[in-house]
Design a protein around this motif. Sequence first.
Motif, short mmCIF file in Angstrom:
data_model
loop_
_atom_site.label_atom_id
_atom_site.label_comp_id
_atom_site.label_asym_id
_atom_site.label_seq_id
_atom_site.Cartn_x
_atom_site.Cartn_y
_atom_site.Cartn_z
N GLN A 11 3.81 4.96 -6.24
CA GLN A 11 3.40 4.86 -7.64
C GLN A 11 2.50 6.03 -8.04
O GLN A 11 2.67 6.63 -9.11
CB GLN A 11 2.64 3.55 -7.88
CG GLN A 11 1.96 3.48 -9.25
CD GLN A 11 0.87 2.44 -9.32
OE1 GLN A 11 1.02 1.44 -9.98
NE2 GLN A 11 -0.26 2.69 -8.64
N ASP A 12 1.54 6.35 -7.19
CA ASP A 12 0.59 7.41 -7.52
C ASP A 12 1.27 8.77 -7.65
O ASP A 12 0.79 9.65 -8.35
CB ASP A 12 -0.52 7.47 -6.46
CG ASP A 12 -1.43 6.25 -6.49
OD1 ASP A 12 -1.37 5.50 -7.49
OD2 ASP A 12 -2.15 6.02 -5.51
N LYS A 13 2.40 8.93 -6.97
CA LYS A 13 3.12 10.21 -7.03
C LYS A 13 4.10 10.26 -8.19
O LYS A 13 4.22 11.28 -8.86
CB LYS A 13 3.86 10.45 -5.70
CG LYS A 13 4.58 11.81 -5.66
CD LYS A 13 5.15 12.08 -4.28
CE LYS A 13 5.88 13.42 -4.24
NZ LYS A 13 4.99 14.57 -4.51
N THR A 72 -0.73 0.10 -11.78
CA THR A 72 -0.90 0.49 -13.18
C THR A 72 0.40 0.89 -13.86
O THR A 72 0.46 0.98 -15.08
CB THR A 72 -1.88 1.68 -13.28
OG1 THR A 72 -1.38 2.77 -12.48
CG2 THR A 72 -3.27 1.28 -12.78
N ASP A 73 1.44 1.14 -13.08
CA ASP A 73 2.71 1.61 -13.64
C ASP A 73 3.40 0.47 -14.39
O ASP A 73 3.69 -0.58 -13.82
CB ASP A 73 3.61 2.13 -12.52
CG ASP A 73 4.89 2.77 -13.04
OD1 ASP A 73 5.10 2.78 -14.27
OD2 ASP A 73 5.68 3.26 -12.22
N VAL A 116 2.11 1.73 -3.44
CA VAL A 116 1.06 2.26 -4.32
C VAL A 116 1.03 3.79 -4.21
O VAL A 116 0.84 4.49 -5.22
CB VAL A 116 -0.31 1.65 -3.96
CG1 VAL A 116 -1.44 2.41 -4.68
CG2 VAL A 116 -0.35 0.17 -4.35
N GLU A 117 1.22 4.31 -3.00
CA GLU A 117 1.28 5.77 -2.84
C GLU A 117 2.48 6.35 -3.59
O GLU A 117 2.38 7.42 -4.21
CB GLU A 117 1.37 6.14 -1.36
CG GLU A 117 0.08 5.95 -0.59
CD GLU A 117 0.07 6.74 0.70
OE1 GLU A 117 0.89 7.66 0.85
OE2 GLU A 117 -0.77 6.43 1.56
N SER A 125 0.83 -1.21 0.00
CA SER A 125 0.00 0.00 0.00
C SER A 125 0.87 1.26 0.00
O SER A 125 0.54 2.25 -0.68
CB SER A 125 -0.92 -0.01 1.23
OG SER A 125 -1.84 -1.08 1.16
#
Length: 247
Positions: free
Chosen positions: A114-116, A150-151, A111-112, A108
């Motif tokens: 990744q989102d950045k 998704t990356d 994932v943060e 998790s």
Amino acid sequence: MPQGASNKKKYTYVWVSTIVLVFGIFAVCEITKRIKDGTIVENDRMAGTAIEEPLSFIVNNGTKRKVPPFAFYNQDSVLVTNKDYLGKVYVVDFFFTTCPTICPVMTSNLVEIQDKFGGQDNFGIASFSINPRYDTPERLRAYAEKYGITDKDWNFMTGQQEQIHQLASEGFYIMANEVEDAPGGFEHSGMFALVDKNGYLRSRVDAFGNPIIYYRGTITEKQGVNKEGETQQITMLKEDINKLLLE
């Protein structure tokens, strides 16, 4: 004392007091403003220094530590090697999909990350399964879908267990062992390693000038601190990724 000297001294006291009062009011207003804006931190001077200083190389016996060669298949059954990450800043972790303890928090947190940073051509994540006998590409793909990965440059890798455990212990000095009585059958570190575009391990230094080497991946930014009093380091990791991206 002459009357004129007494008055002059009194006026000096008044003038100094006025200056102190004005600066005091200004300081209180500035602090109040920053609290409202959410920009005040625990130690601005220390935080600013940490962000501005270049990251340290991890050195063993006078040699900068570099990621050793590796080649494993990812969640799409594509062979991925260390050369695929050259030119990218990337985060490394060791996990397994059936881990009942720290892995969900680690993933998790990633994932943060990744989102950045995901989607940038010069950034990636490398996750190695320490239970590759179970974690086939199909299971790794299902795990990635479960967590919303998704990356395209985040690879979940599997291969020979001995080789992956050797990469963990000898390549990164990160613990990864099969232990029958451990939850899920494995014991492993919850640390993240940070690698620069040339394949070298990097980190910021602690208050004594020593590299921290790894970043704690088992505490979320929102949680802040665990019951042992250890603080989250995801904010720190994000800052240091950005720093390497700008190098």
